[in-house]
Write a protein that holds these residues in place. Structure first.
Motif, short mmCIF file in Angstrom:
data_model
loop_
_atom_site.label_atom_id
_atom_site.label_comp_id
_atom_site.label_asym_id
_atom_site.label_seq_id
_atom_site.Cartn_x
_atom_site.Cartn_y
_atom_site.Cartn_z
N ARG A 188 5.73 -4.97 -7.18
CA ARG A 188 6.53 -3.71 -7.40
C ARG A 188 5.68 -3.19 -8.44
O ARG A 188 5.68 -3.68 -9.40
N ARG A 246 2.30 -9.26 -2.78
CA ARG A 246 3.42 -8.13 -2.83
C ARG A 246 3.67 -7.95 -4.20
O ARG A 246 4.27 -8.64 -4.81
N THR A 265 7.61 2.29 -5.05
CA THR A 265 7.97 1.79 -6.32
C THR A 265 7.37 2.56 -7.07
O THR A 265 7.78 2.72 -8.35
N THR A 269 5.18 -0.82 -0.11
CA THR A 269 5.88 -1.22 -1.31
C THR A 269 5.36 -0.80 -2.33
O THR A 269 6.25 -0.21 -3.22
N GLY A 270 4.12 -0.76 -2.68
CA GLY A 270 3.48 -0.08 -4.06
C GLY A 270 3.80 1.40 -3.96
O GLY A 270 4.17 1.72 -5.03
N ALA A 299 12.72 -2.67 -1.86
CA ALA A 299 11.83 -1.93 -2.77
C ALA A 299 11.99 -0.49 -2.25
O ALA A 299 11.09 0.39 -2.67
N ASP A 352 5.74 -0.84 -11.47
CA ASP A 352 6.56 -0.21 -12.15
C ASP A 352 5.79 1.14 -12.85
O ASP A 352 4.67 0.76 -13.30
#
Length: 295
Positions: free
Chosen positions: A282, A280, A52, A48-49, A79, A284
């Motif tokens: 995201r 978890r 994103t 996920t990281g 995501a 930005d």
């Protein structure tokens, strides 16, 4: 710099986070101040990281056919993580209970559930040939080794984060195939790559130190270290996964990695993760950039 394609492999969970007035001592009791549920699992967190942060990322692991499994898939899809390699099995999705104190420190309770209900042979043959990098998190060591072997055969680089059970499970054969290995400061002293030896390991060794930052040691003896980012932390769960995503987003696809910059970005990502509840987050890119530039 080219934009890499990354495959993350390992645990995919559903997390229940319980925010407590304190972490209880043995035979003690604590009061629940808040609670929430969301997707978790180290492999899913890193995926996920990375997604994103703009890195094309897929996920290999296993979830169940229950409602938690559907919720996990939905969150990953939202995501931007490619879930085509994700295996669904007739079992309950693994649930982890995260106990978080007011200082952000964490204790974890979990069941096995659907995690590790997959084998290396469940990954389609063409997946790794289309992958630039394989990131392995805690899982069955034999499965991790086979995935690493297949990745190396396909020409992909490999990173490994053995996780909390680094001292309990023998990842030595997988570490021998790794290009990058991640530990936190608690895991590093008991890690499987620390038997008595005269020669350094043949991979980049990254050790995170929480609020104190992180350090990198390379096989040629070079060393980099960066202090952490000062933020108001509410939950350290998943900070190491966020760090790994930030670090990898910098070093992958480069012939001459800027480790100082990778540590700075990784620290910024880890700090951002501690400002939110749950494992978890995201990441930005603008927020990461602001924290990195301020460092």
């Amino acid at each position: 710099m080219t934009v890499p394609t990354v495959l993350c492999a390992g645990h995919v969970n559903w997390d229940v986070t319980l925010c407590l007035d304190r972490l209880p001592a043995p035979d003690g009791e604590a009061r629940i101040l808040d609670q929430q549920s969301a997707g978790g699992g180290s492999a899913a967190n890193v995926a996920t990281g990375l997604a994103t942060l703009g890195v094309e990322t897929a996920l290999f692991g296993s979830v169940g056919t229950d409602e938690n499994g559907h919720l996990v898939r939905r969150a990953l899809d939202d995501a931007g993580v490619d879930c085509v390699p994700l295996v669904t099995v007739d079992a309950d999705t693994t649930v982890k209970y995260l106990l978080v104190g007011t200082d952000g420190e964490v204790m974890v309770l979990g069941n096995d559930g659907a995690n590790e209900s997959y084998a290396a042979t469940d990954l389609a043959d063409g997946t790794l040939s289309a992958t630039d990098h394989l990131h392995l998190t805690n899982q069955d060591p034999a499965t991790a080794r086979r995935l690493a072997e297949r990745a190396v055969d396909a020409g992909a680089t490999v990173s490994v984060d053995p996780g909390r059970r680094a001292g309990e499970r023998d990842f030595t054969p997988t570490l021998a195939l790794a290009d990058v290995v991640f530990y936190n400061e608690r895991e590093a002293p008991r890690a499987a790559d620390r038997p008595p030896r005269d020669d350094p390991p043949g991979y980049i060794r990254v050790v995170t130190r929480g609020a104190d930052g992180a350090a990198v040691d390379t096989p040629d003896g070079s060393h980099w270290s960066r202090d952490g980012v000062d933020v108001d932390s509410v939950d350290t769960t998943g900070a190491g996964d966020a760090f790994a995503a930030g670090f990898l987003s910098v070093v992958l696809g480069t012939e001459d990695p800027e480790y100082d910059r990778a540590l700075t970005v990784g620290n910024a990502c880890g700090a951002l993760a501690t400002r939110e509840r749950g494992a978890r987050v995201r990441l930005d890119p603008d927020a990461v950039r602001r924290l990195s530039d301020a460092d």
